[in-house]
Design an enzyme around this catalytic site. Sequence first.
Site, PDB file in Angstrom:
ATOM      1  N   ILE A 200       0.850  -1.202   0.000  1.00 11.38           N
ATOM      2  CA  ILE A 200       0.000   0.000   0.000  1.00 11.38           C
ATOM      3  C   ILE A 200       0.878   1.242   0.000  1.00 11.38           C
ATOM      4  O   ILE A 200       0.613   2.220  -0.670  1.00 11.38           O
ATOM      5  CB  ILE A 200      -0.922   0.055   1.232  1.00 11.38           C
ATOM      6  CG1 ILE A 200      -1.797  -1.182   1.339  1.00 11.38           C
ATOM      7  CG2 ILE A 200      -1.791   1.309   1.187  1.00 11.38           C
ATOM      8  CD1 ILE A 200      -2.630  -1.233   2.605  1.00 11.38           C
TER       9      ILE A 200
ATOM     10  N   VAL B  53       3.786  -0.965   4.420  1.00 10.94           N
ATOM     11  CA  VAL B  53       2.420  -1.365   4.767  1.00 10.94           C
ATOM     12  C   VAL B  53       1.867  -2.167   3.592  1.00 10.94           C
ATOM     13  O   VAL B  53       1.937  -1.723   2.443  1.00 10.94           O
ATOM     14  CB  VAL B  53       1.528  -0.138   5.035  1.00 10.94           C
ATOM     15  CG1 VAL B  53       0.124  -0.579   5.424  1.00 10.94           C
ATOM     16  CG2 VAL B  53       2.132   0.742   6.131  1.00 10.94           C
TER      17      VAL B  53
ATOM     18  N   ASP C 233       1.106  11.122  17.214  1.00 13.66           N
ATOM     19  CA  ASP C 233       1.367  11.324  15.788  1.00 13.66           C
ATOM     20  C   ASP C 233       0.066  11.616  15.039  1.00 13.66           C
ATOM     21  O   ASP C 233      -0.177  11.091  13.950  1.00 13.66           O
ATOM     22  CB  ASP C 233       2.069  10.073  15.221  1.00 13.66           C
ATOM     23  CG  ASP C 233       2.759  10.341  13.887  1.00 13.66           C
ATOM     24  OD1 ASP C 233       2.985  11.527  13.548  1.00 13.66           O
ATOM     25  OD2 ASP C 233       3.076   9.366  13.182  1.00 13.66           O
TER      26      ASP C 233
ATOM     27  N   LYS D 219      -2.135  13.389  12.640  1.00 12.52           N
ATOM     28  CA  LYS D 219      -1.895  14.189  11.439  1.00 12.52           C
ATOM     29  C   LYS D 219      -2.890  13.731  10.386  1.00 12.52           C
ATOM     30  O   LYS D 219      -3.475  12.640  10.507  1.00 12.52           O
ATOM     31  CB  LYS D 219      -0.452  13.983  10.951  1.00 12.52           C
ATOM     32  CG  LYS D 219      -0.071  12.524  10.709  1.00 12.52           C
ATOM     33  CD  LYS D 219       1.372  12.363  10.229  1.00 12.52           C
ATOM     34  CE  LYS D 219       1.659  10.909   9.889  1.00 12.52           C
ATOM     35  NZ  LYS D 219       3.009  10.682   9.385  1.00 12.52           N
TER      36      LYS D 219
HETATM   37  P1  ADP Z   1       2.150   7.638   6.993  1.00 17.88           P
HETATM   38  O1  ADP Z   1       1.053   7.618   8.015  1.00 17.88           O
HETATM   39  O2  ADP Z   1       3.226   8.606   7.360  1.00 17.88           O
HETATM   40  O3  ADP Z   1       1.608   7.871   5.595  1.00 17.88           O
HETATM   41  P2  ADP Z   1       2.246   4.780   7.318  1.00 17.88           P
HETATM   42  O4  ADP Z   1       3.375   3.835   7.467  1.00 17.88           O
HETATM   43  O5  ADP Z   1       1.301   4.899   8.466  1.00 17.88           O
HETATM   44  O6  ADP Z   1       2.859   6.212   6.966  1.00 17.88           O
HETATM   45  O7  ADP Z   1       1.412   4.391   6.059  1.00 17.88           O
HETATM   46  C1  ADP Z   1       1.970   4.020   4.801  1.00 17.88           C
HETATM   47  C2  ADP Z   1       0.831   3.931   3.770  1.00 17.88           C
HETATM   48  O8  ADP Z   1      -0.101   2.908   4.141  1.00 17.88           O
HETATM   49  C3  ADP Z   1       0.025   5.208   3.655  1.00 17.88           C
HETATM   50  O9  ADP Z   1      -0.319   5.409   2.296  1.00 17.88           O
HETATM   51  C4  ADP Z   1      -1.208   4.928   4.476  1.00 17.88           C
HETATM   52  O10 ADP Z   1      -2.296   5.688   4.027  1.00 17.88           O
HETATM   53  C5  ADP Z   1      -1.413   3.434   4.237  1.00 17.88           C
HETATM   54  N1  ADP Z   1      -2.099   2.807   5.393  1.00 17.88           N
HETATM   55  C6  ADP Z   1      -1.663   2.765   6.677  1.00 17.88           C
HETATM   56  N2  ADP Z   1      -2.526   2.115   7.486  1.00 17.88           N
HETATM   57  C7  ADP Z   1      -3.558   1.726   6.686  1.00 17.88           C
HETATM   58  C8  ADP Z   1      -4.788   1.015   6.917  1.00 17.88           C
HETATM   59  N3  ADP Z   1      -5.129   0.563   8.115  1.00 17.88           N
HETATM   60  N4  ADP Z   1      -5.606   0.818   5.851  1.00 17.88           N
HETATM   61  C9  ADP Z   1      -5.277   1.259   4.618  1.00 17.88           C
HETATM   62  N5  ADP Z   1      -4.143   1.926   4.335  1.00 17.88           N
HETATM   63  C10 ADP Z   1      -3.279   2.162   5.344  1.00 17.88           C
HETATM   64 MG    MG Z   2       0.212   6.327   9.254  1.00 21.19          MG
END
Ligand code: ADP
Ligand code: MG
Length: 344
Positions: A61, A69, A176, A178
């Site tokens: 993702i 992720v 965190d 945001k």
């Molecule tokens: P950040 O919050 O700084 O974008 P993350 O590691 O939390 O970094 O997320 C990486 C990517 O995965 C982002 O595009 C985020 O939107 C997506 N993501 C994180 N958690 C989920 C979730 N539970 N469901 C769908 N997408 C997610």
């Molecule tokens: Mg995140």
Amino acid sequence: GSGSFLLHQTDSEKTLADRVDSQDSQVSDMDPNERSWPRQNSLSLREWDIPFDELQIEETIGVGRFGVVYKGNWHGSVAIKMLNMDDMDDKKTLETFKQEVANFRKTRHENLVLFMGACMKPPRLAIVTSLCKGMTLYKHIHVRKEKFNLSRTIRIAQQVCQGMGYLHAREILHKDLKTKNIFYENGKVVITDFGLFSVTKLCQGNRKGDWLTIPKGWLCYLAPEVIRSLKAGNQPDDTDLPFSTASDVYAFGTVWYELLYGEWPFHGQPPEGIIWQVGKGMKQPLTNIQASQDVKDILMACWAYKPVERPHFGNIQSTLLKLPKKRLARSPSHPIHLSRSAES
Ligand code: ADP
Ligand code: MG
């Protein structure tokens, strides 16, 4: 790195919630025969263990502060957050991770992402949550440049307050908050990544030696007291970052600002400038902003310099309820003028 700003970080970071749950996580680490805590405690943490082999990992993702992720499947669609730990053998690293997981499993709220479990056997450390559909507020606001009218803006903010108020009642700090960690779909808000901050700084890619890279767009969520301790962090024996319920409220102020005006405060300014201004108690000027005074009052209250002067999420919610919902928060003809002073 390119355009990033480096600051020193300390290793230990404990909140009240961390301490509350550290008992459980210590227990699970022990040999069953050595255990002095009631057996029940240990079982309750184990319940949330997901054997890594049971996860079907599908496409990526995105990549964030923790690592990659993935979309995946575990009794249905899930999001799998793989943690790239610096030092897998480090007992403390694993302990921090377990504490975060112990925190996470206490949460049950409509506006919080559903925690499903975690893989806790190094080197396979992962957090499994429900998969959020829809987009983050960050995408809506900053990528798609969508403009929400005031009544929708208020409904979104109310749900953020509800989720955050719940976390604080459970003695969990988000640390965190945001727009990238707030999903919005079909009128519903889902907050993610609460309480995982201590893990993030243990991850690879965030560190260069003892230094932490500050991701773009992160500073504007940090309260003055947190910013000031980053500044002071050049000493090797620095103390913990002073996150609190009030620093979460400060971050909410920034989310409220983004919702209203479609831009980050201090947009376009270098990190050094933001650190200096916020540390000195300066705020993003609101003079050019088209919004009623009560809408601006919420911003100013959340951004109060002194943590004790910031409202609680319950207070913010009652204020939001009283706002008149008719007027547009952003005039389409002046969508970005407010950031002009910050950019020049
Ligand atoms: P950040 O919050 O700084 O974008 P993350 O590691 O939390 O970094 O997320 C990486 C990517 O995965 C982002 O595009 C985020 O939107 C997506 N993501 C994180 N958690 C989920 C979730 N539970 N469901 C769908 N997408 C997610
Ligand atoms: Mg995140």
